[in-house]
Design a protein around this motif. Sequence first.
Motif, mmCIF file in Angstrom:
data_model
loop_
_atom_site.group_PDB
_atom_site.id
_atom_site.type_symbol
_atom_site.label_atom_id
_atom_site.label_comp_id
_atom_site.label_asym_id
_atom_site.label_seq_id
_atom_site.Cartn_x
_atom_site.Cartn_y
_atom_site.Cartn_z
ATOM 1 N N SER A 17 0.755 -1.382 -0.077
ATOM 2 C CA SER A 17 -0.091 0.054 -0.113
ATOM 3 C C SER A 17 0.608 1.423 0.041
ATOM 4 O O SER A 17 1.985 1.349 -0.197
ATOM 5 N N ILE A 18 0.197 2.549 0.310
ATOM 6 C CA ILE A 18 0.752 3.693 0.012
ATOM 7 C C ILE A 18 0.838 4.555 1.232
ATOM 8 O O ILE A 18 -0.197 5.147 1.782
ATOM 9 N N PHE A 19 2.121 5.170 1.557
ATOM 10 C CA PHE A 19 2.348 5.949 2.687
ATOM 11 C C PHE A 19 3.464 6.941 2.622
ATOM 12 O O PHE A 19 4.314 6.307 2.238
ATOM 13 N N LEU A 20 3.290 8.155 2.901
ATOM 14 C CA LEU A 20 4.349 8.910 2.833
ATOM 15 C C LEU A 20 5.155 8.970 4.294
ATOM 16 O O LEU A 20 4.580 9.126 5.342
ATOM 17 N N PHE A 21 6.611 9.044 3.989
ATOM 18 C CA PHE A 21 7.182 9.130 5.356
ATOM 19 C C PHE A 21 8.697 9.634 5.115
ATOM 20 O O PHE A 21 9.168 10.015 3.932
ATOM 21 N N ASP A 48 -1.578 6.817 -8.164
ATOM 22 C CA ASP A 48 -2.835 6.453 -8.837
ATOM 23 C C ASP A 48 -3.039 4.980 -9.195
ATOM 24 O O ASP A 48 -1.934 4.383 -9.684
ATOM 25 N N LEU A 49 -4.028 4.219 -8.516
ATOM 26 C CA LEU A 49 -4.012 2.778 -8.617
ATOM 27 C C LEU A 49 -4.036 2.057 -10.012
ATOM 28 O O LEU A 49 -3.583 1.037 -10.433
ATOM 29 N N ASP A 50 -4.894 2.815 -10.822
ATOM 30 C CA ASP A 50 -5.157 2.385 -12.269
ATOM 31 C C ASP A 50 -3.915 2.615 -12.978
ATOM 32 O O ASP A 50 -3.355 1.534 -13.823
ATOM 33 N N THR A 51 -2.818 3.592 -12.606
ATOM 34 C CA THR A 51 -1.700 3.829 -13.423
ATOM 35 C C THR A 51 -0.645 2.466 -12.751
ATOM 36 O O THR A 51 -0.053 2.021 -13.700
ATOM 37 N N LYS A 137 -11.943 -5.578 -4.980
ATOM 38 C CA LYS A 137 -10.660 -5.300 -5.197
ATOM 39 C C LYS A 137 -9.687 -4.877 -3.966
ATOM 40 O O LYS A 137 -10.562 -4.297 -3.001
ATOM 41 N N ALA A 138 -8.756 -5.400 -3.983
ATOM 42 C CA ALA A 138 -7.639 -5.202 -2.563
ATOM 43 C C ALA A 138 -6.325 -4.550 -3.215
ATOM 44 O O ALA A 138 -5.902 -5.285 -4.372
ATOM 45 N N TYR A 139 -5.989 -3.966 -2.395
ATOM 46 C CA TYR A 139 -4.346 -3.314 -2.827
ATOM 47 C C TYR A 139 -3.620 -3.093 -1.603
ATOM 48 O O TYR A 139 -4.144 -2.969 -0.811
ATOM 49 N N ALA A 140 -2.388 -3.088 -1.781
ATOM 50 C CA ALA A 140 -1.726 -2.554 -0.346
ATOM 51 C C ALA A 140 -0.226 -2.270 -1.147
ATOM 52 O O ALA A 140 0.308 -2.840 -2.168
ATOM 53 N N THR A 141 0.555 -1.135 -0.398
ATOM 54 C CA THR A 141 1.685 -0.763 -0.825
ATOM 55 C C THR A 141 2.676 -0.827 0.484
ATOM 56 O O THR A 141 2.217 -0.273 1.529
ATOM 57 N N PHE A 142 3.550 -1.641 0.272
ATOM 58 C CA PHE A 142 4.455 -1.518 1.401
ATOM 59 C C PHE A 142 5.834 -0.807 1.162
ATOM 60 O O PHE A 142 6.364 -0.678 0.047
ATOM 61 N N TYR A 143 5.989 0.185 1.933
ATOM 62 C CA TYR A 143 7.293 1.145 1.889
ATOM 63 C C TYR A 143 8.561 0.477 2.851
ATOM 64 O O TYR A 143 8.449 -0.040 3.959
ATOM 65 N N TYR A 144 9.646 0.718 2.219
ATOM 66 C CA TYR A 144 10.647 0.047 2.995
ATOM 67 C C TYR A 144 12.037 0.757 2.479
ATOM 68 O O TYR A 144 12.112 1.413 1.521
#
Length: 246
Positions: A17-21, A48-51, A137-144
């Motif tokens: 998924s999506i997170f600013l840090f 943008d998830l479609d992109t 629909k399910a999505y996730a963004t992992f930040y590392y």
Amino acid sequence: MFLKGKKGFTLIASLMSIFLFSSLSYAEESPINSNVEEVIYQEKEITDLDTLATRAENGVTDSEAPTTETILAVDSDTGESTELKQLNTTQKLEVVKLEDDSQVETYKTTSLVSADATASGDRSVYNTQWDQSDGVKAYATFYYDLVKKDGHTYLYHKGGKGGWTIYDSTLSLSGKNVRFGSFGQGSDGKKTSLYTDYSPGLTFNYGSPGFRGVREEIYNKVGVSTSATVKRNSSSWKINVSANYK
């Protein structure tokens, strides 16, 4: 070919998924203790998830992990499974050099799945297109962060964001849960196994859990899992989405 079941499906996926840090916000045991000397690389984040789905479908990614993979939908009553496709794409966001000559690379990996189940008695589950407004629909963004210092690379969990969208009024969602986890070997050579659980709404957005970094070159499992139960009439299946560093 879809496998038939009676009651529902457990959808096992590998997503995130999506997170600013702030890329330099570390736990106390981080090997970083220096200021930024130079920004080597910086890219605007794609949100943008479609992109992102199109990027994955076209094989565009900044990692060696595949942009598509097979996941299983497992019937919770019979245990029979159906193969589904998951989309994955990684974006490199930033590379900085620190005053102590170490280097920090910041990435995010977004994974997406779109699925539906037939309304007939056989309860088959199948993929739908991401740009179609049907099913779930399910999505996730992992930040590392990958921190390169003293001949080693350390992997740091930096948080995540994701969620679920239901497009069919005959579907409902319950039992939502998110877990951040980190398993591997720390800079002191000791094994580390840490996790934090959250109880989100339809979407989640959490920052760094403060886990210590683990050695990237030694076996590790660092990432996010999120689950929810989707129900249609008397049938239900559990979506268990997990995205780990690859």
